[in-house]
Design an enzyme around this catalytic site. Structure first.
Site, PDB file in Angstrom:
ATOM      1  N   ARG A 235     -15.056  -6.436  13.936  1.00  0.00           N
ATOM      2  CA  ARG A 235     -15.140  -5.991  12.531  1.00  0.00           C
ATOM      3  C   ARG A 235     -16.201  -4.907  12.355  1.00  0.00           C
ATOM      4  O   ARG A 235     -16.137  -4.093  11.447  1.00  0.00           O
ATOM      5  CB  ARG A 235     -15.423  -7.186  11.608  1.00  0.00           C
ATOM      6  CG  ARG A 235     -15.601  -6.795  10.135  1.00  0.00           C
ATOM      7  CD  ARG A 235     -15.413  -7.952   9.178  1.00  0.00           C
ATOM      8  NE  ARG A 235     -16.234  -9.109   9.497  1.00  0.00           N
ATOM      9  CZ  ARG A 235     -17.564  -9.181   9.311  1.00  0.00           C
ATOM     10  NH1 ARG A 235     -18.216  -8.155   8.812  1.00  0.00           N
ATOM     11  NH2 ARG A 235     -18.225 -10.275   9.641  1.00  0.00           N
TER      12      ARG A 235
ATOM     13  N   TYR B 233      -0.377   7.602  -7.447  1.00  0.00           N
ATOM     14  CA  TYR B 233       0.151   6.413  -6.780  1.00  0.00           C
ATOM     15  C   TYR B 233      -0.220   5.158  -7.578  1.00  0.00           C
ATOM     16  O   TYR B 233      -1.387   4.969  -7.932  1.00  0.00           O
ATOM     17  CB  TYR B 233      -0.408   6.324  -5.355  1.00  0.00           C
ATOM     18  CG  TYR B 233       0.047   5.084  -4.638  1.00  0.00           C
ATOM     19  CD1 TYR B 233       1.380   4.926  -4.259  1.00  0.00           C
ATOM     20  CD2 TYR B 233      -0.835   4.040  -4.370  1.00  0.00           C
ATOM     21  CE1 TYR B 233       1.810   3.781  -3.624  1.00  0.00           C
ATOM     22  CE2 TYR B 233      -0.407   2.893  -3.725  1.00  0.00           C
ATOM     23  CZ  TYR B 233       0.914   2.770  -3.358  1.00  0.00           C
ATOM     24  OH  TYR B 233       1.340   1.627  -2.738  1.00  0.00           O
TER      25      TYR B 233
ATOM     26  N   ASP C 127      -5.965  12.278  -1.912  1.00  0.00           N
ATOM     27  CA  ASP C 127      -4.952  11.437  -1.265  1.00  0.00           C
ATOM     28  C   ASP C 127      -3.960  12.388  -0.600  1.00  0.00           C
ATOM     29  O   ASP C 127      -3.169  13.057  -1.268  1.00  0.00           O
ATOM     30  CB  ASP C 127      -4.275  10.542  -2.309  1.00  0.00           C
ATOM     31  CG  ASP C 127      -3.287   9.552  -1.683  1.00  0.00           C
ATOM     32  OD1 ASP C 127      -2.788   9.829  -0.577  1.00  0.00           O
ATOM     33  OD2 ASP C 127      -3.004   8.516  -2.313  1.00  0.00           O
TER      34      ASP C 127
ATOM     35  N   LYS D 298       2.692   5.276   6.032  1.00  0.00           N
ATOM     36  CA  LYS D 298       3.790   6.201   5.717  1.00  0.00           C
ATOM     37  C   LYS D 298       4.090   7.122   6.911  1.00  0.00           C
ATOM     38  O   LYS D 298       4.454   6.639   7.957  1.00  0.00           O
ATOM     39  CB  LYS D 298       3.444   6.966   4.442  1.00  0.00           C
ATOM     40  CG  LYS D 298       2.914   6.071   3.295  1.00  0.00           C
ATOM     41  CD  LYS D 298       3.951   5.117   2.749  1.00  0.00           C
ATOM     42  CE  LYS D 298       3.363   4.030   1.844  1.00  0.00           C
ATOM     43  NZ  LYS D 298       2.595   4.508   0.697  1.00  0.00           N
TER      44      LYS D 298
HETATM   45  C1  LIG Z   1       1.548   4.043  -0.019  1.00  0.00           C
HETATM   46  C2  LIG Z   1       0.551   4.905  -0.652  1.00  0.00           C
HETATM   47  C3  LIG Z   1      -0.763   4.456  -0.849  1.00  0.00           C
HETATM   48  C4  LIG Z   1      -1.216   3.048  -0.496  1.00  0.00           C
HETATM   49  O1  LIG Z   1      -1.148   2.779   0.863  1.00  0.00           O
HETATM   50  P1  LIG Z   1      -0.843   1.314   1.493  1.00  0.00           P
HETATM   51  O2  LIG Z   1      -0.856   1.572   2.954  1.00  0.00           O
HETATM   52  O3  LIG Z   1       0.475   0.871   0.946  1.00  0.00           O
HETATM   53  O4  LIG Z   1      -1.930   0.398   1.042  1.00  0.00           O
HETATM   54  C5  LIG Z   1      -1.666   5.339  -1.430  1.00  0.00           C
HETATM   55  N1  LIG Z   1      -1.297   6.574  -1.804  1.00  0.00           N
HETATM   56  C6  LIG Z   1      -0.045   7.033  -1.638  1.00  0.00           C
HETATM   57  C7  LIG Z   1       0.298   8.413  -2.082  1.00  0.00           C
HETATM   58  C8  LIG Z   1       0.918   6.216  -1.061  1.00  0.00           C
HETATM   59  O5  LIG Z   1       2.177   6.677  -0.914  1.00  0.00           O
END
Ligand SMILES: *Cc1c(COP(=O)(O)O)cnc(C)c1O
Length: 371
Positions: A47, A99, A170, A195
């Site tokens: 961790r 998001y 992001d 993603k």
């Molecule tokens: C999916 C997503 C997130 C969150 O990510 P997780 O891996 O599902 O926790 C944040 N921002 C965007 C643009 C996303 O598509």
């Protein structure tokens, strides 16, 4: 590695970095399922000091974004670590289209009187610049999910902000293949590695990339203290995803451009939202700012919710599923999600995969005809 490493192109970095060069060592960093290590070296407790696949993953992502990466258990864990840095009473800016998990996180803090939240439309660059002056957290998402709006990142990242402020982009939709926020002046870049990085819809992970001197240390501390750490298997899979990411993203992007153009001409489609189309309100900005337009298309089916649901129910190849960034195409009606009722009712978001585009179009066209 030689000094030439600094000059390697992104596609090469994704393949070449995060590997051992010691004779006899495996070419790929092996999964080490360990919570603790024999004391006396850097590795102690997972961790805190991590695992080999987690370090290799961070090395590649850090190198490509031009900063120091921190892997997390999910994109939301990474986002939560950023919000965790805020002092009580902080001023937070987020985009109007953002998001929904991040919106939920931001609103949860408002409920607990932790911070004041200001939502600003991504296209209102002047309002962002003004808001940056006294904000503690500037959270930008571009292109945005799911409306695919574009922020003028260069202007926003260059606007004066407090010394202590955090500007985080992001970068999940654009990916570092198309945009590198730290180079534009952001403090942090964030990805849901679930993603396009993972790319196969088989893991959850997140990553933050920080300027080492400024935010890396405290974020690392937060990750350690909250235990928002990624698993050894997940980081192995995410690293494996990075190796093929350029090919996957570029192929899916090519498919996306093709589908977006065809959708725009379809009689059952009211509107297509894709930054690569000249009809997109921020197309020119997207051309300047992005090296590719991404793998996500949103489009509005004429007639709203019912025919749009019909389209989702009628495709055979394109899976009716949430999330995005996998090799397989998926589609869903976003307003079906709790908290997303404000979206156009007929809006479908497709995450375009790497299938043959003619097969994808046949599938989509057939489903649209039935709607
Ligand atoms: C999916 C997503 C997130 C969150 O990510 P997780 O891996 O599902 O926790 C944040 N921002 C965007 C643009 C996303 O598509």
């Amino acid at each position: 590695m030689t000094n030439n490493t600094q000059k390697l192109k992104p596609a090469t970095v994704l393949v070449a970095r995060g590997r051992s060069h010691t004779p006899g060592s495996p070419l790929n960093v092996p999964i080490v399922p360990a919570s603790n290590f024999v004391l006396g070296d850097d590795a102690e407790y997972a961790r805190d000091t991590g695992t080999p696949t987690w370090h290799a993953f961070e090395e590649v992502v850090g190198a490509i974004e031009g900063g120091h990466a921190l892997a997390f258990s999910s994109g939301m864990a990474a986002a939560a670590a950023v919000f965790d840095q805020l002092p009580t009473g902080a001023k937070v800016l987020i985009p109007t289209d953002c998001y929904q998990g991040v919106v939920g996180l931001a609103n949860a803090g408002v409920k607990k009187n932790q911070w004041d939240l200001h939502t600003v439309p991504l296209s209102h660059t002047g309002a962002w610049v003004e808001g940056c002056k006294d904000a503690d957290l500037i959270w930008v998402e571009s292109p945005s999910n799911p409306l695919l709006e574009i922020a003028d990142l260069e202007t926003i990242c260059g606007a004066p902000r407090k010394q202590s402020a955090i500007l985080c982009v992001d970068n999940t939709f654009a990916t570092f293949l198309n945009q590198r926020p730290l180079q534009l002046g952001a403090d942090l870049s964030m990805h849901s590695a679930t993603k396009s990085i993972g790319g196969h819809s088989d893991l959850l992970a997140g990553v933050l990339i920080a300027d080492a001197s400024k935010h890396w240390e405290v974020l690392n501390q937060t990750r350690l203290l909250t235990g928002a750490t990624p698993g050894a298997l997940e980081t192995f899979l995410a690293l494996r995803g990075l190796r093929t990411m350029t090919l996957r993203v570029r192929q899916a992007e090519q498919n996306a451009i093709d589908l977006a153009e065809r959708l725009e001409k379809h009689e059952r489609v009211e509107k297509v939202r894709y930054p690569g189309l000249p009809s997109h309100p921020d197309h020119e900005l997207a051309c300047r700012q992005l090296q590719g337009f991404g793998t996500i298309i949103s489009f509005d089916v004429i007639g709203g919710a019912e025919p749009a649901d019909q389209v989702c129910a009628s495709t055979e190849l394109i899976q009716h599923a949430t999330s995005l960034g996998g090799v397989e195409s998926t589609m869903e009606r976003r307003a079906n999600n709790p908290g997303q009722e404000h979206l156009p009712p007929g809006l479908l978001r497709i995450s375009v995969g790497i299938e043959d585009v003619e097969d994808l179009w046949k599938d989509l066209e057939y489903a649209l005809t039935l709607s």
